[in-house]
Design an enzyme around this catalytic site. Sequence first.
Site, mmCIF file in Angstrom:
data_model
loop_
_atom_site.group_PDB
_atom_site.id
_atom_site.type_symbol
_atom_site.label_atom_id
_atom_site.label_comp_id
_atom_site.label_asym_id
_atom_site.label_seq_id
_atom_site.Cartn_x
_atom_site.Cartn_y
_atom_site.Cartn_z
ATOM 1 N N GLU A 287 0.835 -1.498 0.023
ATOM 2 C CA GLU A 287 0.035 -0.260 -0.015
ATOM 3 C C GLU A 287 1.103 1.529 -0.235
ATOM 4 O O GLU A 287 0.518 1.672 0.435
ATOM 5 C CB GLU A 287 -0.958 -0.715 1.336
ATOM 6 C CG GLU A 287 -0.099 0.158 2.403
ATOM 7 C CD GLU A 287 0.177 -1.807 3.324
ATOM 8 O OE1 GLU A 287 0.392 -2.037 2.850
ATOM 9 O OE2 GLU A 287 0.070 -1.571 4.187
ATOM 10 N N HIS A 311 -7.967 -3.709 -1.692
ATOM 11 C CA HIS A 311 -7.270 -3.866 0.058
ATOM 12 C C HIS A 311 -6.341 -3.157 -0.279
ATOM 13 O O HIS A 311 -5.847 -2.382 1.310
ATOM 14 C CB HIS A 311 -6.243 -5.561 0.009
ATOM 15 C CG HIS A 311 -5.751 -5.973 1.359
ATOM 16 N ND1 HIS A 311 -6.319 -6.401 1.907
ATOM 17 C CD2 HIS A 311 -4.328 -5.306 1.418
ATOM 18 C CE1 HIS A 311 -5.123 -6.514 2.925
ATOM 19 N NE2 HIS A 311 -4.019 -5.680 2.563
ATOM 20 N N GLU A 312 -5.723 -2.807 -0.726
ATOM 21 C CA GLU A 312 -4.529 -2.049 -1.082
ATOM 22 C C GLU A 312 -5.472 -0.584 -0.509
ATOM 23 O O GLU A 312 -4.340 0.711 -0.118
ATOM 24 C CB GLU A 312 -3.496 -1.805 -1.852
ATOM 25 C CG GLU A 312 -3.026 -3.394 -1.873
ATOM 26 C CD GLU A 312 -2.159 -4.013 -1.273
ATOM 27 O OE1 GLU A 312 -1.729 -2.881 -0.087
ATOM 28 O OE2 GLU A 312 -1.657 -5.355 -1.244
ATOM 29 N N HIS A 315 -6.140 0.441 2.414
ATOM 30 C CA HIS A 315 -4.750 1.012 3.369
ATOM 31 C C HIS A 315 -4.666 2.429 3.366
ATOM 32 O O HIS A 315 -4.013 3.044 4.465
ATOM 33 C CB HIS A 315 -3.768 0.239 2.936
ATOM 34 C CG HIS A 315 -3.301 -1.595 3.687
ATOM 35 N ND1 HIS A 315 -3.485 -1.118 5.278
ATOM 36 C CD2 HIS A 315 -2.843 -2.177 3.173
ATOM 37 C CE1 HIS A 315 -2.791 -3.018 5.724
ATOM 38 N NE2 HIS A 315 -2.956 -2.639 3.916
ATOM 39 N N GLU A 334 -3.927 -4.876 9.227
ATOM 40 C CA GLU A 334 -4.334 -5.900 8.461
ATOM 41 C C GLU A 334 -6.024 -5.965 8.327
ATOM 42 O O GLU A 334 -6.485 -6.599 8.023
ATOM 43 C CB GLU A 334 -3.219 -6.752 8.323
ATOM 44 C CG GLU A 334 -1.763 -5.799 7.690
ATOM 45 C CD GLU A 334 -1.835 -5.474 6.383
ATOM 46 O OE1 GLU A 334 -2.970 -5.841 5.831
ATOM 47 O OE2 GLU A 334 -0.986 -5.095 5.952
ATOM 48 N N ASP A 391 9.683 -10.372 9.675
ATOM 49 C CA ASP A 391 9.503 -10.993 8.590
ATOM 50 C C ASP A 391 9.148 -12.274 9.252
ATOM 51 O O ASP A 391 8.597 -12.908 8.395
ATOM 52 C CB ASP A 391 10.196 -10.804 7.675
ATOM 53 C CG ASP A 391 10.685 -9.598 6.797
ATOM 54 O OD1 ASP A 391 9.153 -8.842 6.836
ATOM 55 O OD2 ASP A 391 11.934 -9.025 5.948
ATOM 56 N N TYR A 399 -4.061 -11.169 9.281
ATOM 57 C CA TYR A 399 -5.356 -10.488 8.473
ATOM 58 C C TYR A 399 -6.462 -11.090 8.695
ATOM 59 O O TYR A 399 -7.694 -10.719 9.365
ATOM 60 C CB TYR A 399 -5.049 -11.105 7.419
ATOM 61 C CG TYR A 399 -3.771 -10.252 6.782
ATOM 62 C CD1 TYR A 399 -2.579 -10.265 6.962
ATOM 63 C CD2 TYR A 399 -4.201 -9.638 5.431
ATOM 64 C CE1 TYR A 399 -0.631 -10.329 6.624
ATOM 65 C CE2 TYR A 399 -2.754 -8.933 4.858
ATOM 66 C CZ TYR A 399 -1.348 -9.159 5.902
ATOM 67 O OH TYR A 399 -0.129 -8.633 5.046
HETATM 68 N N1 BES Z 1 1.294 -4.820 3.382
HETATM 69 C C1 BES Z 1 0.737 -5.829 3.012
HETATM 70 C C2 BES Z 1 2.177 -6.452 2.653
HETATM 71 C C3 BES Z 1 3.404 -6.538 3.834
HETATM 72 C C4 BES Z 1 2.740 -6.945 4.788
HETATM 73 C C5 BES Z 1 4.851 -6.119 3.458
HETATM 74 C C6 BES Z 1 4.024 -6.976 5.617
HETATM 75 C C7 BES Z 1 5.238 -6.594 4.228
HETATM 76 C C8 BES Z 1 5.180 -6.651 5.345
HETATM 77 C C9 BES Z 1 -0.501 -5.267 1.885
HETATM 78 O O1 BES Z 1 -1.420 -4.819 2.218
HETATM 79 C C10 BES Z 1 -0.985 -6.816 2.347
HETATM 80 O O2 BES Z 1 -1.734 -7.448 2.795
HETATM 81 N N2 BES Z 1 -0.809 -7.585 0.604
HETATM 82 C C11 BES Z 1 -1.479 -9.116 0.735
HETATM 83 C C12 BES Z 1 -2.891 -9.121 -0.191
HETATM 84 C C13 BES Z 1 -4.479 -9.697 0.250
HETATM 85 C C14 BES Z 1 -4.167 -9.959 1.543
HETATM 86 C C15 BES Z 1 -4.821 -9.584 0.294
HETATM 87 C C16 BES Z 1 -0.707 -9.932 0.400
HETATM 88 O O3 BES Z 1 0.586 -9.357 -0.092
HETATM 89 O O4 BES Z 1 -1.001 -11.126 -0.833
HETATM 90 ZN ZN ZN Z 2 -2.397 -5.351 3.708
#
Ligand code: BES
Ligand code: ZN
Length: 631
Positions: A287, A311-312, A315, A334, A391, A399
Site C-alpha cells: 500500500e 485491500h491496498e 490501507h 491488516e 518477517d 489478517y
Molecule cells: N502491507 C501488506 C504487505 C506486507 C505486509 C508487506 C507485511 C511486508 C510486510 C499488504 O497490504 C498486503 O496485505 N498484501 C496482501 C494482500 C491480500 C491480503 C489481499 C498480499 O500480499 O497478499
Molecule cells: Zn495489507
Amino acid sequence: MSRCSPQCLQCLHRRTSDMSSDPSSFSCSSRCVTRHLNVTFHVDFDSHVIRAQVSLTVEALQDRLSVLTLDTRDLKIVSVSANGQAAVFSLGPKHSFKGAPLDITLPFDLSRGQHVIVEVTYETSPSAMALQWLTPAQTAGKKHPYLFSQCQAHHCRSIVPCQDSPSVKHTYYAQVSVPKDLVAVMSALRDGQEVDPQDNNRIIYRFRQPVAMPSYLIAIVVGDLESRVIGPRSRVWSEKEFVDKAASEFSETETMLVTAEDLAGPYVWGQYDILVLPPSFPYGGMENPCLTFATPTLLAGDKSLSNVIAHEISHSWTGNLVTNKTWEHFWLNEGHTVYLERMIGRRMKGEQFRQFKAMGGWKDLQDSVNTFGVNNPLTNLVPSLQDVDPDDAFSSVPYEKGFALLYYLEELMGGPEVFMGFVKSYIQLFAYSSVTTDEWKNYLFRYFKDKVDVLNQVDWNAWMFTPGMPPVKPQYDTTLADSCIALSQRWIKAIDLNSFTENDLKSMSSHQLIKFLSLLLQEDPLPLTHLKKMQEVYDLNVVLNAEIRFRWLRLCVRSKWEEAVPLALKMATEQGRMKFTRPLFREVFNFEKFSDEAVRVFLAHRAEMHSVTSGLVAKDLNVDSLKSTSL
Ligand code: BES
Ligand code: ZN
C-alpha cells in the site's frame, strides 16, 4: 546531557514494561520525532548502490536532548551534520535483523519543541534488504535494468538512516537521479523532472509527499516504465509489455476508491496509482501511498483477483492514515484493512460474496495456525515481537484473526452498517497518528458506551493473547460455497470416476474454483488416479490464474504426482510472491523423493530471488540452518 540510545535507562524501562515501545527499532520516539525527510538519491546500476544524502527535521520532545539514535542497516555513513555543523557519530554493533544504531551527538542541546536539521551523507549496500536490483534479463523488456524497494516492515533503514518505527510519521521530499532511459516513481506525488546538471546522461525526478506517513511507506522504483490513465486520479505503471493488460485488469479502481470514500471518509493522498512490478515482487500488493505496488500474478485477465486492489486501497485509511504503533499491533493495520476490503466487496458484489470471502479467510487462518503450530505464540492476535524478526512472524493470523474479531464484534454490536460507523469514527479520531490495541479497544468501549455489558462478555484474553484459533467460530452464509463443497465432496467420496465431466465447472466462477481446490487441500491427499482424472476432465494444467494454478499444483504434489513436481518448482521460481513460492517449495520438499530436488532448485535460483524471499525459503527448507538460527 540526556541520551536516547539502546542503553538509555528510561527507554530500557519503557522497552520492558510498556508494550508500545518498538522492539524492532533502536530509535526512541518518546525523546524526539522526525517531522520531515528530504532525500537525494543517485541510483547507480553499475555498482548496485544508491549514493544518498538525507536531511531529517527532528523535533525534541524533551529538554536537554543532545544525542539521537537513528536506525540503519548495512549503510556506509560518510558524514553527519546538525544545522550545518559537523556532528560526532558512531555506528553500534550490528543486530541480526535490527541493523546497527547510528548514535549522533549534537554539537548543542535542544530543548523541548525545538527542531534540528540532521544531514547524513551515506551509501547503501549492494545487498540492502529493502532493494532488489534486476538485470535486464530479469525484466520483460530485456533491455534495461530495474530497481524496486520493499520497506515494510523494518527495511527502510537499509536505504535511509531514519527513525524506522511506525510510531513516527513525517512528510518527505525526494530527488532521484537515474540514467536517462529510465523512469523513477515513488510513494508520493510527482513533482517534475529535469536533466541532471551534474551529468546530462541522467534525469532527476522530484517527488513530494505532503501527508505525514511512517518510514515503511517510503518506496521507489526505477525502470523502463510506461503508464496509462485508468481513472480521474489513477494511472497504472509497468514495463510496456504489461501496461495495457494491467489497465484493463484494474479498470474498477475508481469505483473502488469512491466506494471506500463512502465507507471510510475522504481519500487524502491525492493520486492513487498502481505499479505492476516484475514477477519477483514478494507480496501480492503493497500500500505505498499514491502508488500501490502489485504483483503481476494479479493479471488473471478477468479482474477476479482485484480484491487485492480493494485491500491496498483500504490501507489508505487503515494503515496509512491510522497506523499500528509497533509491528506487535500489526493486526490493527491488516485486520481492519481486510474488513474494509470485504465491505467494498459487499457494496460491489453483495453480502453473499462477502460471506464467501470471509469463509475463505477462516480457512487461511486455519492453514496458518497449522503451519505455525496451535501453541505457537506467533499465532496470538497481539504477539510479542521481542527478539523476533517481523518477517518471520508474517502470516495470515493478523489478517484473518483480526477480521474474525471485527466480524464477531459486528454481529454483537448490531450488524455491518452499525459496526462500519465505529470503524469510520475510529479512522477519523486516529487519522495521522499511530495506535496500540489498547487505544483501539478503549475507543471501542467509548463508542459503544451503551453496549459495554455485551463488550465485557467478550473473551478478550482468548482473542488477543492466546495462540491458536479464535474462541468463537463464525457461522458464514454458505450460498456461494455450496456448489464448491458439493463438488469437493463428490471427489472425496468418488468410487466411479466416470461421473465427472467438464460441465462440473461450467457454472463456477474462478472464486468458486479456488474455493473448490482449497477444500480439497484441507482433506487427506486424494488418490493419484483421482488427480489424473481431474486433469483429464478439467484440464487444470493449462489454467494460468495464479491462485488456481498454485492450489492445483499443491494438490498434485501432495498426491505424489511426480510430473507435477517440475511444474510446481517452475511456478515457485518464475514468480516470487511469497504466498505462492514458500508453500510450493515446502510442498515439494515434503515429498521425500524430491526434497533434494527442492533444495537444488532453490540453490540454483537463490541469487536472483528477492532477499527476503530467499531468506525465508532457506529457513523453510533448512538450508544454512546454522547461519539462520544464530541471532
Ligand atoms: N502491507 C501488506 C504487505 C506486507 C505486509 C508487506 C507485511 C511486508 C510486510 C499488504 O497490504 C498486503 O496485505 N498484501 C496482501 C494482500 C491480500 C491480503 C489481499 C498480499 O500480499 O497478499
Ligand atoms: Zn495489507
